[in-house]
Motif scaffolding. Structure first.
Motif, short mmCIF file in Angstrom:
data_model
loop_
_atom_site.label_atom_id
_atom_site.label_comp_id
_atom_site.label_asym_id
_atom_site.label_seq_id
_atom_site.Cartn_x
_atom_site.Cartn_y
_atom_site.Cartn_z
N TYR A 169 -1.49 5.29 3.46
CA TYR A 169 0.11 5.39 3.87
C TYR A 169 0.51 6.73 3.86
CZ TYR A 169 5.05 4.33 3.40
OH TYR A 169 6.25 4.58 3.91
N ASN A 170 0.32 7.46 2.87
CA ASN A 170 0.61 8.99 2.80
C ASN A 170 0.07 9.82 4.09
OD1 ASN A 170 1.67 8.45 0.51
ND2 ASN A 170 -0.08 9.48 -0.51
N THR A 171 -0.85 9.53 4.82
CA THR A 171 -1.42 10.02 6.03
C THR A 171 -0.49 9.70 7.00
OG1 THR A 171 -3.59 10.31 5.28
CG2 THR A 171 -3.36 10.19 7.57
N TRP A 172 -0.33 8.25 7.21
CA TRP A 172 0.33 7.89 7.97
C TRP A 172 2.03 8.01 8.07
CZ3 TRP A 172 5.03 4.28 7.67
CH2 TRP A 172 5.34 3.81 8.86
N HIS A 173 2.62 8.28 6.85
CA HIS A 173 3.86 8.72 6.69
C HIS A 173 3.97 10.12 7.01
CE1 HIS A 173 7.54 9.95 4.58
NE2 HIS A 173 7.96 8.94 4.88
N SER A 174 3.17 11.04 6.75
CA SER A 174 3.04 12.59 7.09
C SER A 174 2.86 12.74 8.54
CB SER A 174 1.96 12.97 6.38
OG SER A 174 2.26 13.18 4.93
N MET A 175 2.22 11.88 9.28
CA MET A 175 2.08 11.86 10.63
C MET A 175 3.59 11.36 11.45
SD MET A 175 -0.39 9.33 13.06
CE MET A 175 0.37 7.71 12.32
N GLN A 176 4.15 10.49 10.89
CA GLN A 176 5.21 10.20 11.36
C GLN A 176 6.29 11.24 11.28
OE1 GLN A 176 6.01 7.28 12.93
NE2 GLN A 176 4.00 6.30 12.94
N ALA A 235 -7.74 2.48 10.38
CA ALA A 235 -8.19 3.40 9.58
C ALA A 235 -9.32 2.81 8.80
CB ALA A 235 -7.36 3.92 8.55
N ILE A 236 -9.23 1.62 8.38
CA ILE A 236 -10.37 1.06 7.46
C ILE A 236 -11.50 0.64 8.48
CG2 ILE A 236 -10.92 -1.06 6.15
CD1 ILE A 236 -9.18 1.12 4.72
N SER A 237 -11.30 0.15 9.67
CA SER A 237 -12.47 0.00 10.71
C SER A 237 -13.16 0.95 11.31
CB SER A 237 -11.93 -1.18 11.66
OG SER A 237 -10.94 -0.64 12.35
N ASN A 238 -12.47 2.31 11.32
CA ASN A 238 -12.72 3.52 11.73
C ASN A 238 -13.33 4.54 10.85
OD1 ASN A 238 -12.66 3.44 14.87
ND2 ASN A 238 -10.90 2.07 14.33
N GLY A 239 -13.98 4.34 9.86
CA GLY A 239 -14.58 5.36 8.93
C GLY A 239 -13.62 5.89 7.96
N TYR A 240 -12.50 5.56 7.49
CA TYR A 240 -11.82 6.19 6.63
C TYR A 240 -12.59 6.16 5.27
CZ TYR A 240 -8.50 6.93 2.79
OH TYR A 240 -7.98 7.40 1.51
N GLU A 241 -12.46 7.37 4.70
CA GLU A 241 -13.15 7.41 3.24
C GLU A 241 -12.33 8.57 2.49
OE1 GLU A 241 -17.05 8.89 3.14
OE2 GLU A 241 -17.82 7.20 4.71
N GLU A 242 -12.29 8.23 1.32
CA GLU A 242 -11.37 9.31 0.31
C GLU A 242 -11.96 10.60 0.68
OE1 GLU A 242 -9.29 9.58 -3.88
OE2 GLU A 242 -10.10 7.73 -3.18
N GLY A 243 -11.09 11.75 0.74
CA GLY A 243 -11.41 13.13 1.16
C GLY A 243 -11.36 13.54 2.59
N LEU A 244 -11.46 12.35 3.56
CA LEU A 244 -11.22 12.79 4.85
C LEU A 244 -9.90 12.74 5.39
CD1 LEU A 244 -14.34 10.30 6.36
CD2 LEU A 244 -14.29 12.86 5.72
N THR A 245 -9.56 13.55 6.40
CA THR A 245 -8.31 13.60 6.98
C THR A 245 -8.52 13.06 8.40
OG1 THR A 245 -8.67 15.73 7.70
CG2 THR A 245 -7.79 15.55 5.63
N LEU A 263 0.88 -1.09 -0.04
CA LEU A 263 -0.07 -0.04 0.11
C LEU A 263 0.90 1.38 0.03
CD1 LEU A 263 -2.82 -1.28 2.53
CD2 LEU A 263 -3.08 -1.05 0.08
N HIS A 264 2.18 1.06 -0.19
CA HIS A 264 2.90 2.01 -0.31
C HIS A 264 2.41 3.16 -1.46
CE1 HIS A 264 6.73 4.86 -1.39
NE2 HIS A 264 6.86 4.66 0.06
N GLY A 265 2.22 4.71 -0.88
CA GLY A 265 1.70 5.50 -1.89
C GLY A 265 0.13 5.68 -1.80
N SER A 266 -0.45 4.84 -0.94
CA SER A 266 -1.72 5.10 -1.01
C SER A 266 -2.23 6.07 -0.08
CB SER A 266 -2.52 3.70 -0.24
OG SER A 266 -2.28 3.57 0.96
N PRO A 267 -3.54 6.60 -0.25
CA PRO A 267 -3.91 7.69 0.57
C PRO A 267 -3.70 7.57 2.27
CG PRO A 267 -5.54 7.43 -0.96
CD PRO A 267 -4.69 6.20 -1.15
#
Length: 159
Positions: A18-25, A60-70, A12-16
């Motif tokens: 993953y990008n959120t997780w990487h930016s957080m780190q 993320a998947i089990s807690n409401g992740y949808e594209e467009g959310l942050t 999932l490298h490069g997925s939304p």
């Protein structure tokens, strides 16, 4: 193919997410990142559970992740962790910011109007600033704002 498969851990490298997780780190642990001053330098970190991406992805998947959310920390002074994070719209994120250091009233949505020598209560809904009146006391202005939020059933405004 074999090298690619061997080096792929989660695919999932490069997925939304993953990008959120990487930016957080990065903002919590990399002093060379511009956002570090507002996160890591202030002691904000990431829980051990989210040290690895697959655990974050499952949350993320089990807690409401949808594209467009942050990813939004509910309490801005606490770390990134499952109990303090949610998926939110950009509007909710904007409303959940800490009080600016230029705020002289001590209350969110209350500012001092020098020419009137009064405090104005306000909020922004659908990109429009709504003035709720002028008050001699900042606490009165804050109460007027909270009453308006409650009476109009507005959601995701800081208390």
């Amino acid at each position: 193919e074999r090298v690619s498969a061997a080096s792929t851990i989660h695919g999932l490298h490069g997925s939304p997410t993953y990008n959120t997780w990487h930016s957080m780190q990065q903002r919590c642990y990399n002093p060379n990142t511009a956002a570090y001053a507002f996160y890591g330098a202030l002691g904000i970190g990431v829980c051990d559970e989210w040290a690895d991406y697959p655990a974050f992805y499952q949350w993320a998947i089990s807690n409401g992740y949808e594209e467009g959310l942050t990813l939004d920390r509910i309490e801005g002074t606490k770390n990134y962790c499952p109990d303090n994070c949610r998926w939110a719209t950009k509007t909710t994120q904007a409303r959940n910011q800490k009080m600016r250091n230029t705020n002289s009233s001590g209350f969110t949505g209350v500012s001092y109007v020098e020419r009137l020598q009064k405090y104005q209560a306000y909020l922004t809904v659908n990109y429009k600033k709504i003035s709720l009146g002028y008050f001699t006391d900042p606490a009165e202005a804050c109460k007027a704002r909270q009453d308006y939020i409650q009476n109009n059933a507005l959601q995701h405004f800081p208390k």
